[in-house]
Design an enzyme around this catalytic site. Structure first.
Site, PDB file in Angstrom:
ATOM      1  N   TYR A 151       0.861  -1.184   0.000  1.00 18.18           N
ATOM      2  CA  TYR A 151       0.000   0.000   0.000  1.00 18.18           C
ATOM      3  C   TYR A 151       0.893   1.228   0.000  1.00 18.18           C
ATOM      4  O   TYR A 151       1.835   1.316   0.798  1.00 18.18           O
ATOM      5  CB  TYR A 151      -0.900  -0.001   1.238  1.00 18.18           C
ATOM      6  CG  TYR A 151      -1.777   1.219   1.385  1.00 18.18           C
ATOM      7  CD1 TYR A 151      -2.896   1.404   0.578  1.00 18.18           C
ATOM      8  CD2 TYR A 151      -1.495   2.192   2.343  1.00 18.18           C
ATOM      9  CE1 TYR A 151      -3.716   2.524   0.722  1.00 18.18           C
ATOM     10  CE2 TYR A 151      -2.310   3.315   2.496  1.00 18.18           C
ATOM     11  CZ  TYR A 151      -3.406   3.474   1.678  1.00 18.18           C
ATOM     12  OH  TYR A 151      -4.208   4.576   1.818  1.00 18.18           O
ATOM     13  N   ASP A 246       9.412   2.752  -0.689  1.00 17.97           N
ATOM     14  CA  ASP A 246       8.414   3.437   0.131  1.00 17.97           C
ATOM     15  C   ASP A 246       8.757   3.128   1.585  1.00 17.97           C
ATOM     16  O   ASP A 246       8.381   2.092   2.124  1.00 17.97           O
ATOM     17  CB  ASP A 246       7.010   2.928  -0.229  1.00 17.97           C
ATOM     18  CG  ASP A 246       5.931   3.584   0.628  1.00 17.97           C
ATOM     19  OD1 ASP A 246       6.280   4.226   1.646  1.00 17.97           O
ATOM     20  OD2 ASP A 246       4.741   3.440   0.284  1.00 17.97           O
ATOM     21  N   LYS A 274       5.339   9.574   8.404  1.00 13.66           N
ATOM     22  CA  LYS A 274       5.146   9.091   9.781  1.00 13.66           C
ATOM     23  C   LYS A 274       6.205   9.617  10.761  1.00 13.66           C
ATOM     24  O   LYS A 274       6.101  10.745  11.225  1.00 13.66           O
ATOM     25  CB  LYS A 274       5.068   7.576   9.784  1.00 13.66           C
ATOM     26  CG  LYS A 274       3.855   7.082   8.931  1.00 13.66           C
ATOM     27  CD  LYS A 274       3.575   5.628   9.130  1.00 13.66           C
ATOM     28  CE  LYS A 274       2.524   5.094   8.176  1.00 13.66           C
ATOM     29  NZ  LYS A 274       1.148   5.349   8.532  1.00 13.66           N
TER      30      LYS A 274
HETATM   31  N1  HOZ Z   1      -4.274   2.871   6.274  1.00 13.80           N
HETATM   32  C1  HOZ Z   1      -3.614   3.441   7.402  1.00 13.80           C
HETATM   33  C2  HOZ Z   1      -2.644   2.490   8.011  1.00 13.80           C
HETATM   34  N2  HOZ Z   1      -1.805   1.777   7.138  1.00 13.80           N
HETATM   35  C3  HOZ Z   1      -4.634   3.881   8.412  1.00 13.80           C
HETATM   36  C4  HOZ Z   1      -4.512   5.317   8.680  1.00 13.80           C
HETATM   37  C5  HOZ Z   1      -5.511   5.852   9.694  1.00 13.80           C
HETATM   38  O1  HOZ Z   1      -6.636   5.381   9.767  1.00 13.80           O
HETATM   39  O2  HOZ Z   1      -5.137   6.775  10.394  1.00 13.80           O
END
Ligand code: HOZ
Length: 436
Positions: A151, A246, A274
């Protein structure tokens, strides 16, 4: 009812959820938070401190989400909060150059030998989107290879066979992505070099980049097989394609710099997010000068952002990375993560629950499977119903887990021995109930 009583009643998850459902799509601003994959209703948090999060209903949890990665020094670390407060007094956003942008960039560039120049953005999605545009411009090619179950944010062309929330909700290929975009994304299973070689043999001259999470963290946690990333590097070199890491999740999380430093690999472009923002909306992408100089205003690739390099966000990132830079920081984190996964694995083994655990630095994985995971098929074959029940049992035990089995987990420097032991004990309790 007095106004105070009313205020107290309003501050519970049920009331807040109803209110949110009336004004936010699905009641959330990011799908996984809706708890659909684990059942029950979303819990609203009001505060986080150290290794704990606190909900509006009066419960305290030991946190294994860490805001999905950023909270590596612990929530609301006094030095980070102080830096943010100091910066805030001088204005929240300038939309102009400021001193702290280059200060944070210097720390990052100093940590990553593959990066000479950086561009700050506000989210991981922006970083990967911009990196793909840059790779296409640098090579004059259109196609991208990505791995199923990886992802890279909600970029149109990357929401193809995507992990994380997209996999959680069974929508790895999002609606609304033009077929023409999706066709530019070629797919291979993670850890499958021969599949990549096959694609490269057929399309290599059109492939701008291979984009990869060096540790896959959006289909649970899947480590790269020995030689996988090295093989991608070689294939990119022989086809004049770019290798893009990534490291939004792994950057400054699995070790100082990122996974590329642990593996001695040199990607052409690196995406970060992050941890580099310490909890504020910061991400970045960078690489060698000859590629990064294609960006406007030096070159023809356009990319911009009102909040890019925002002074408050930069202050949080600088303060966070200064803490991470202390000697032994990542060793301590690794020791704690290893003792946690070991304790959890032991608890699973003694109750006969099929579980795979792994960790690097402060990033860990826990998947209900009786064999190690290597790709998205393996991640999908895990027992996600069991994860949902485990999630609910752990909530009762006061442990905050990601509300999906397709996500990695994160610990922070604030997770002390007592917290680690509490999580292991809670897990043993939960496994005991689940196996009886
Ligand atoms: N898809 C995000 C984690 N890989 C979630 C982000 C969120 O809900 O803050």
């Amino acid at each position: 009812m007095t106004r105070i009583d009313e205020a107290i009643t309003q501050r519970n998850s049920n009331v807040l959820r109803q209110k949110a459902l009336g004004v936010l799509a699905g009641g959330v601003n990011s799908p996984v938070r809706a708890f659909r994959a684990v059942g029950g209703e979303p819990i609203f948090l009001e505060r986080a401190s150290g290794c704990h999060v606190f909900d509006v209903d009066g419960n305290q949890y030991i946190d294994l989400v860490g805001s999905w990665g950023p909270a590596i020094v612990g929530h609301a670390h006094p030095k980070v909060v102080e830096a943010v407060q100091e910066a805030a007094v001088d204005g929240l956003s300038f939309g102009a150059c400021c001193a702290s942008e280059a200060e944070l960039a210097e720390i990052i560039v100093g940590a990553l030998p593959s990066v000479e120049l950086l561009r700050m953005v506000s989210s991981g999605t922006e970083a990967t989107m911009s990196a793909m545009r840059l790779a296409r411009a640098a090579t004059g090619r259109d196609k991208i290879i990505k791995f199923t179950g990886c992802y890279h944010g909600h970029v149109d062309g990357l929401l193809v066979a995507a992990g994380s929330g997209a996999a959680t909700f069974g929508e790895p290929d999002s609606a609304g992505v033009p077929r023409a975009y999706a066709q530019l994304t070629l797919l291979a299973p993670y850890n499958d070099l021969s599949a990549v070689a096959k694609i490269m043999a057929e399309h290599g001259q059109d492939v701008a980049a291979i984009l990869v999470e060096p540790i896959a963290g959006n289909m649970g946690y899947i480590a790269p097989a020995p030689g996988f990333l090295e093989g991608l590097r070689t294939m990119c070199d022989s086809h004049s394609s770019l290798l893009v890491f990534d490291e939004v999740m792994t950057g400054f999380r699995v070790g100082w710099g990122g996974y590329q430093n642990l593996s001695n690999l040199s990607p052409d472009i690196t995406c970060l997010g992050k941890v580099v923002g310490g909890g504020m909306p910061v991400a970045a992408f960078g690489g060698p000068r000859h590629i990064m100089e294609k960006l406007s205003p030096l070159g023809p690739v356009y990319q911009a952002g009102t909040l890019s390099g925002n002074p408050i966000a930069m202050a949080a990132g600088i303060a966070t990375l200064q803490i991470c830079q202390a000697s032994g920081f990542y060793d301590d984190l690794s020791v704690k993560a290893t003792s946690l996964t070991h304790g959890i694995q032991t608890a699973a083994d003694s109750t006969g629950i099929p579980l795979q655990t792994s960790s690097t630095g402060g990033m860990l994985g826990l998947s209900f499977s009786n064999r190690p995971l290597s790709n998205f098929d393996d991640a999908q074959a895990c027992d996600h119903d069991l994860y949902a029940r485990f999630f609910q049992e752990m909530l009762k035990e006061g442990i905050w887990l990601p509300p999906s089995g397709y996500e990695a987990m994160f610990i922070s420097a604030a997770h002390d021995e007592k917290a680690i032991e509490s999580i292991i004990q809670a897990t043993a309790n939960a496994f005991g109930r689940l196996s009886s």
